[in-house]
Design an enzyme around this catalytic site. Structure first.
Site, PDB file in Angstrom:
ATOM      1  N   GLU A 127      -5.532   2.371   7.285  1.00 26.90           N
ATOM      2  CA  GLU A 127      -5.371   2.289   5.276  1.00 26.90           C
ATOM      3  C   GLU A 127      -6.075   3.751   5.138  1.00 26.90           C
ATOM      4  OE1 GLU A 127      -5.623  -1.548   3.843  1.00 26.90           O
ATOM      5  OE2 GLU A 127      -6.301  -0.359   1.812  1.00 26.90           O
TER       6      GLU A 127
ATOM      7  N   ARG B 247       0.712  -1.419  -0.085  1.00 27.06           N
ATOM      8  CA  ARG B 247      -0.144  -0.200  -0.107  1.00 27.06           C
ATOM      9  C   ARG B 247       0.856   1.564   0.012  1.00 27.06           C
ATOM     10  NH1 ARG B 247      -2.414  -3.332  -1.599  1.00 27.06           N
ATOM     11  NH2 ARG B 247      -3.867  -4.720  -0.269  1.00 27.06           N
TER      12      ARG B 247
ATOM     13  N   SER C  84     -11.061  -1.703   3.127  1.00 32.24           N
ATOM     14  CA  SER C  84     -10.346  -2.190   4.977  1.00 32.24           C
ATOM     15  C   SER C  84     -10.029  -0.836   6.069  1.00 32.24           C
ATOM     16  CB  SER C  84      -8.656  -2.707   4.905  1.00 32.24           C
ATOM     17  OG  SER C  84      -9.723  -4.340   3.957  1.00 32.24           O
TER      18      SER C  84
END
Ligand SMILES: Cc1cc2nc3c(=O)[nH]c(=O)nc-3n(C[C@H](O)[C@H](O)[C@H](O)COP(=O)(O)OP(=O)(O)OC[C@H]3O[C@@H](n4cnc5c(N)ncnc54)[C@H](O)[C@@H]3O)c2cc1C
Length: 316
Positions: free
Chosen positions: A309, A189, A239
């Site tokens: 995130e 990420r 998420s």
């Protein structure tokens, strides 16, 4: 302070000037004033952005960037808003949305070249139609190519890193460079693009010849997995937390007894504890407080730090 009305919305004198000057630069049809960010995020949360720009081409992006820099106006680049939590107060400055007006895509042999605004679902469908395999993992991720490259989006064992060949990026001075994927430090990420705050304009993906029917079946299988495991009927940003090394965020949250925990309209999904959902009328503040509560509880019980995130934008 001077306030003017624009489509029923109030604009301060300085915002009005920014709005009008950007209209002159890239055209009235591509600049909006006081745009509600809840209409541009998958969380369906977020107050007004002073000015919201939807560029059509890289020259527009460069013009807006140069303008904002020269006037010291804050700006933010977004795609489909599927990884964003925007403040209830919105964003003071200019949002540049690289999405609907920058979606050109072409396939040549095993190479797909596309502008940053195309949705991954659309890109995966075009790959399938050309019997190209490698992008099946991305078909259910609701982001743009630009957002996915920046975040090195991934799912079910696949990630952008595996298919990316080249990326056209613009730096904060408006310079455009073509970069090889291996120079982009694509990690979990993250990427050099994210670190440097560059802008993705377009990218080239290298896929492999495959069997159209098999590609379609893989995509269908992954879709069924998502539908059965994720709370897709509720607005969310996917998420909420990154996967901590050696753990799964959802499992930790579940084991901490937080399934269904609610603050205001924000809730830890009953279906998948890794998702904070907007169960109805959630504010950004509800989500922030719930995320903090989840982080603190998981820390108290397991001494594991959960890192968001989801990206926070605006004043919190
Ligand atoms: C239901 C659901 C499921 C999801 N599943 C997954 C999944 O399986 N895997 C996964 O990785 N993610 C998943 N996500 C999260 C999200 O879709 C991805 O992170 C996606 O890559 C974000 O793309 P976006 O265009 O929506 O970016 P945005 O949310 O608009 O922005 C995210 C970040 O990317 C930056 N950005 C956007 N466009 C550009 C650009 N052109 N140039 C430079 N920076 C840019 C923004 O500045 C911001 O920092 C899911 C989200 C939802 C709502």
């Amino acid at each position: 302070m001077f306030i003017a009305e624009y489509g029923g919305m109030k604009l301060t004198m300085s915002n009005r000037k920014v709005y009008e000057e950007l209209c002159r630069l890239i055209g009235n049809d591509f600049v909006l004033a006081q745009e509600q960010m809840k209409d541009h995020t998958t969380f369906r949360i977020g107050g007004p952005a002073d000015v919201f720009v939807i560029p059509q081409k890289k020259e527009d992006v460069a013009s807006v960037l140069n303008y904002c820099k020269s006037r010291e106006v804050p700006y933010f680049i977004m795609g489909n808003g599927s990884n964003l939590l925007v403040s209830d107060k919105g964003f003071r400055g200019v949002i540049v949305q690289i999405f609907k007006n920058m979606q050109e895509c072409s396939v040549c042999g095993e190479i797909i070249t596309a502008q940053a605004g195309i949705l991954l679902s659309n890109l995966a469908a075009q790959a399938k139609d050309s019997s190209l395999t490698g992008l099946e993992f991305a078909s259910g991720i609701p982001g743009t190519l630009g957002g996915a490259v920046t975040m090195n989006a991934g799912a079910y064992g696949g990630e952008m890193k595996n298919v990316l060949r080249k990326v056209n990026v613009m730096d904060r001075d408006g310079n455009i460079t073509e970069m090889d994927a291996e120079d982009l430090r694509l990690g979990y990420r993250t990427s050099l693009i994210k670190e440097k705050d560059w802008i993705v304009l377009s990218a080239e993906l290298k896929l492999k010849k495959g069997d159209r029917k098999a590609i379609e079946e893989t995509m269908q299988g992954l879709k069924e997995k998502r539908v059965s495991k994720q709370p897709l009927q509720y607005p969310s940003a996917g998420s909420t937390f990154k996967r901590p090394e050696g753990y799964f965020a959802g499992k930790l949250i579940q084991d901490a007894g937080l399934r269904g925990k609610k603050i205001g309209g924000a809730q830890v999904s009953e279906k998948h504890c890794g998702f904070v959902i907007n169960a109805g009328g959630a504010t950004a503040e509800d989500v922030r407080l719930l995320m903090k509560y989840v982080q603190d509880t998981v820390w108290d019980q397991f001494q594991v730090r959960l890192e968001p995130e989801v990206k926070f934008l605006g004043e919190f």
